[in-house]
Design a protein around this motif. Structure first.
Motif, PDB file in Angstrom:
ATOM      1  N   THR A 117       8.419  10.640 -11.961  1.00 29.95           N
ATOM      2  CA  THR A 117       7.268  10.856 -11.071  1.00 29.95           C
ATOM      3  C   THR A 117       5.925  10.814 -11.811  1.00 29.95           C
TER       4      THR A 117
ATOM      5  N   SER B 188       3.270   8.441 -10.175  1.00 32.61           N
ATOM      6  CA  SER B 188       2.954   8.937  -8.827  1.00 32.61           C
ATOM      7  C   SER B 188       2.113  10.201  -8.918  1.00 32.61           C
ATOM      8  N   ASP B 189       2.483  11.078  -9.848  1.00 39.01           N
ATOM      9  CA  ASP B 189       1.707  12.305 -10.052  1.00 39.01           C
ATOM     10  C   ASP B 189       0.293  11.975 -10.532  1.00 39.01           C
TER      11      ASP B 189
ATOM     12  N   SER C 113      -1.758  10.695  -7.583  1.00 40.60           N
ATOM     13  CA  SER C 113      -1.901  11.607  -6.435  1.00 40.60           C
ATOM     14  C   SER C 113      -3.191  12.418  -6.451  1.00 40.60           C
ATOM     15  N   ASN C 114      -3.798  12.617  -7.600  1.00 40.61           N
ATOM     16  CA  ASN C 114      -5.022  13.421  -7.625  1.00 40.61           C
ATOM     17  C   ASN C 114      -6.273  12.588  -7.910  1.00 40.61           C
TER      18      ASN C 114
END
Length: 167
Positions: A42, A45-46, A49-50
């Motif tokens: 992940t 993706s992590d 995401s922010n």
């Protein structure tokens, strides 16, 4: 202060504010880690995401010289999840950038070996303009220091314009 000096100062604030508002951002994919085999599935993706991505920004993919990676853009979330290799693969170079030239959902993977299944994949939402949601169904991202800076830049621009008119 004389009116001419006030007008000059206001013009500088206005110019600085406008430059801040229209500036695009280069996003280094994976931050300092780069576009390399991640420590977990992940990781990318992590990372994504922010972040807030807007039309005009660029994604910059940097790989270690001793690792072989590419950048490809699957057509759908199903293809992203299944690590389906699209017909066109963008690059196998150590540094490659992708211009975010249209709003909407975008997907990115590495198609070499088992890299995608190991986590070299992510998706992003590209906004039409900074801070604008793609549709009424998409909630706006939470406030960040970047959006606060943009608001402050707009406020400074309007204040500078007002001072120029009044002076």
């Amino acid at each position: 202060m004389g009116p001419k000096l006030m007008s000059s100062i206001a013009s500088l604030f206005l110019l600085g504010a406008l430059l801040q508002v229209v500036s695009a951002v280069d996003h280094d994919v994976g931050g300092d880690f780069g576009w390399n085999l991640p420590p977990n599935t992940t990781f990318f993706s992590d990372w994504a995401s922010n972040k807030a991505f807007s039309v005009g920004d660029k994604l910059v993919f940097r790989s270690k010289a001793n690792e072989m990676h590419d950048v490809a853009e699957p057509n759908s979330e199903v293809d992203l999840d299944g690590c389906v290799k699209p017909g066109i693969v963008f690059s196998t170079s150590a540094v490659f950038s992708v211009a975010l030239d249209r709003p909407g959902r975008r997907y990115f993977i590495c198609t070499i070996g088992n890299h995608c299944n190991a986590g070299m994949k992510f998706d992003i939402d590209v906004l039409a303009q900074p801070g604008a949601p793609n549709s009424p169904l998409v909630p706006p991202p939470p406030p960040s220091s970047a959006s606060s800076l943009r608001f402050g830049a707009l406020l400074a621009a309007f204040s500078g314009l007002l001072l120029t008119i009044v002076a």
